[in-house]
Scaffold this motif. Structure first.
Motif, PDB file in Angstrom:
ATOM      1  N   GLU A  55      10.597 -37.930 -33.778  1.00  0.00           N
ATOM      2  CA  GLU A  55       8.967 -37.252 -33.767  1.00  0.00           C
ATOM      3  C   GLU A  55       9.280 -35.800 -33.964  1.00  0.00           C
ATOM      4  O   GLU A  55      10.270 -35.108 -33.412  1.00  0.00           O
ATOM      5  CB  GLU A  55       8.597 -37.322 -32.249  1.00  0.00           C
ATOM      6  CG  GLU A  55       8.331 -38.795 -31.882  1.00  0.00           C
ATOM      7  CD  GLU A  55       7.008 -39.027 -32.465  1.00  0.00           C
ATOM      8  OE1 GLU A  55       5.695 -38.340 -32.345  1.00  0.00           O
ATOM      9  OE2 GLU A  55       6.733 -40.071 -33.303  1.00  0.00           O
ATOM     10  N   ARG A 357       4.742 -40.343 -28.302  1.00  0.00           N
ATOM     11  CA  ARG A 357       3.895 -39.294 -28.810  1.00  0.00           C
ATOM     12  C   ARG A 357       2.672 -38.717 -27.932  1.00  0.00           C
ATOM     13  O   ARG A 357       2.586 -37.560 -27.620  1.00  0.00           O
ATOM     14  CB  ARG A 357       3.215 -39.607 -30.134  1.00  0.00           C
ATOM     15  CG  ARG A 357       2.573 -38.716 -30.975  1.00  0.00           C
ATOM     16  CD  ARG A 357       2.175 -38.872 -32.067  1.00  0.00           C
ATOM     17  NE  ARG A 357       3.497 -39.303 -32.867  1.00  0.00           N
ATOM     18  CZ  ARG A 357       3.241 -40.242 -34.037  1.00  0.00           C
ATOM     19  NH1 ARG A 357       2.139 -40.592 -34.793  1.00  0.00           N
ATOM     20  NH2 ARG A 357       4.328 -40.368 -34.757  1.00  0.00           N
ATOM     21  N   ASP A 361       2.566 -34.833 -26.689  1.00  0.00           N
ATOM     22  CA  ASP A 361       1.282 -34.081 -26.610  1.00  0.00           C
ATOM     23  C   ASP A 361       1.242 -33.574 -25.414  1.00  0.00           C
ATOM     24  O   ASP A 361       0.474 -32.444 -25.378  1.00  0.00           O
ATOM     25  CB  ASP A 361       0.181 -35.027 -27.275  1.00  0.00           C
ATOM     26  CG  ASP A 361       0.294 -35.514 -28.765  1.00  0.00           C
ATOM     27  OD1 ASP A 361       1.308 -34.761 -29.443  1.00  0.00           O
ATOM     28  OD2 ASP A 361      -0.382 -36.363 -29.180  1.00  0.00           O
TER      29      ASP A 361
END
Ligand SMILES: NC(=O)c1ccc[n+]([C@@H]2O[C@H](COP(=O)([O-])OP(=O)(O)OC[C@H]3O[C@@H](n4cnc5c(N)ncnc54)[C@H](O)[C@@H]3O)[C@@H](O)[C@H]2O)c1
Length: 426
Positions: A55, A357, A361
């Protein structure tokens, strides 16, 4: 309540396998760097750590494990020099670490998470959230008190087809749901064995005392260690917590409920004689307002694998990681069903990427993640209730607000466990 017609389904655009593309919206700049530490470097860690590392902005800083070969493997997987620590408390002392990924056995999840929150780290902690119901509540408290983002590793919550299915169910697409059927079966006869790499003698490369941590002391037993800890009450809760944490989580989410009002359960380790303790046959019934949820766990006969079905008055939605289908019901004396059949594809690997993710976030936005610590705790609570009722062999009434069994001192004793010194649940 929405009445979904065949035309509505066709218009919705989610018929047959759409909606699986991963959003690339969150590309970050260099100053969005997130420094991570890994605690527990075994089987699961080697699945999710590489995804974290792929990521954008994620920077590995340190890894921790009490078993040297796995620690070394995690260092190599990091792709750059990282610190390695046998004692996770040393990793938590590293100021530059923003978040920790916890993939230790279940009996460590609470202490790892609480201490990480106290050290100011955000946390991604594997499912099941806890070993006991009290531990889960303390984890929620630690996250809130220290203003931390804590994501439970129940990645199904990030699957677009799971999200769509939950929305459809809540919107009444299959009519009111009065029954949810959940199960996990396989045939593990004649029993499980320690992983090959561990011999009978305690290897010099394993800190057994630190592996046991808060659990009662027992001499080294290779069968209790890697992976197979799942079959011992001191470290885990069998398939009830292992797979229940995934599929009962979706059931509870779709019901939009904190928890059941009662549980009844029976089962035991009837056939498998390998030294493990958790049931190989287990039937659990949960009571929710106007809905009964059943869990079937079976390790001695595999007739149906894994299943999760929502039975509504107009149809049945069956869902697994690869997608869902809706099979319409035809009512008495009617020729055509009220709703149309429907399906949507899913992708388990994609759900995992999206789940990680979502955590990253939320670290940036400081919003609650999709499998927030409280959700993980409430689902683990449901699983623990099933095991407590099984071990007591009777039905129990539950106060979901107070998080205790109603007028049942014997069951309430099982809300927590005594920690081995010097470990304390605070
Ligand atoms: N979300 C999922 O789909 C999924 C899949 C598999 C496993 N899991 C969860 O991941 C967790 C780990 O399972 P696993 O199969 O990888 O087990 P494992 O035994 O392979 O790995 C656990 C690791 O933790 C290490 N460890 C133990 N005590 C430690 C401590 N005090 N500090 C640092 N490391 C320590 C062990 O040495 C081992 O390397 C479990 O809670 C399991 O339920 C989740």
């Amino acid at each position: 309540m929405n009445k979904l017609t065949r035309r509505d389904f066709a218009k919705s655009g989610i018929v047959a396998g759409t909606g699986t593309a991963i959003s690339r919206m969150n590309i970050m700049g260099a100053n969005d760097r997130i420094n991570i530490g890994l605690i527990g470097c075994g089987d699961r860690a080697m699945q999710i750590y590489p995804i974290f590392l792929k990521e954008a902005g994620v920077n590995p800083v340190a890894v921790s494990d009490v078993y040297q070969p796995y620690l070394d493997k995690a260092v190599a997987t990091s792709g750059k020099p990282v610190a390695k620590h046998e004692d996770f408390r040393r990793l938590l002392e590293i100021k530059e670490i923003d978040a920790v990924v916890i993939a230790t056995p279940d009996h460590w999840h609470a202490l790892n998470t609480i201490m990480a929150c106290q050290a100011g780290k955000d946390v991604y902690v594997e499912k099941p959230m806890s070993l006991t119901i009290l531990e889960g509540r303390k984890m929620v408290e630690a996250a809130r008190k220290n203003n931390r983002v804590v994501q439970n590793g129940s990645q199904q919550r990030s699957g677009p087809h799971y999200q769509e299915a939950v929305k459809l169910i809540r919107d009444g697409a299959i009519g009111p749901v009065h029954k949810i059927t959940v199960g996990y079966t396989r045939n593990s006869m004649p029993g499980l064995k320690p992983l090959g790499e561990l011999g009978k003698e305690l290897p010099k490369t394993l800190n057994w005392d630190m592996w046991l941590g808060p659990a009662p002391y027992v001499p080294f037993d290779p069968f209790r260690c890697h992976y197979n800890f799942r079959w011992f009450w001191d470290y885990s809760g069998g398939q009830m917590t292992n797979w229940g944490a995934h599929n009962l989580d979706i059931a509870r989410w779709a019901l939009n409920a904190r928890g059941p009002s009662a549980v009844a359960a029976f089962g035991g380790r009837y056939a498998i004689n390998d030294g493990g303790e958790t049931p190989d046959v287990q039937e659990v019934i949960y009571n929710f307002p106007n809905c009964v949820v059943t869990w079937s766990g079976r390790e001695v006969n595999r007739t149906r694998d894994e299943y999760l079905s929502f039975q509504g008055t107009k149809g049945t939605l069956s869902i697994l990681r690869d997608g869902f289908t809706i099979a319409p019901e035809t009512w008495r004396k009617k020729e055509t069903p009220e709703i149309a059949p429907m399906q949507m594809k899913g992708d388990g690997k994609e759900s995992q990427v999206l789940h990680i993710r979502n955590f990253l976030d939320c670290m940036r936005s400081r919003k609650r993640p999709v499998a927030d610590v409280e959700e993980g705790h409430l689902t683990a609570t449901m699983c623990h209730m099933g095991n407590i009722a099984t071990r007591l062999g009777r039905s129990l009434k539950w106060d979901a607000r107070k998080e205790e069994f109603i007028s049942d001192a014997e069951a309430n004793k099982m809300l927590s466990t005594e920690y081995r010194k010097p470990w304390r649940l605070e």
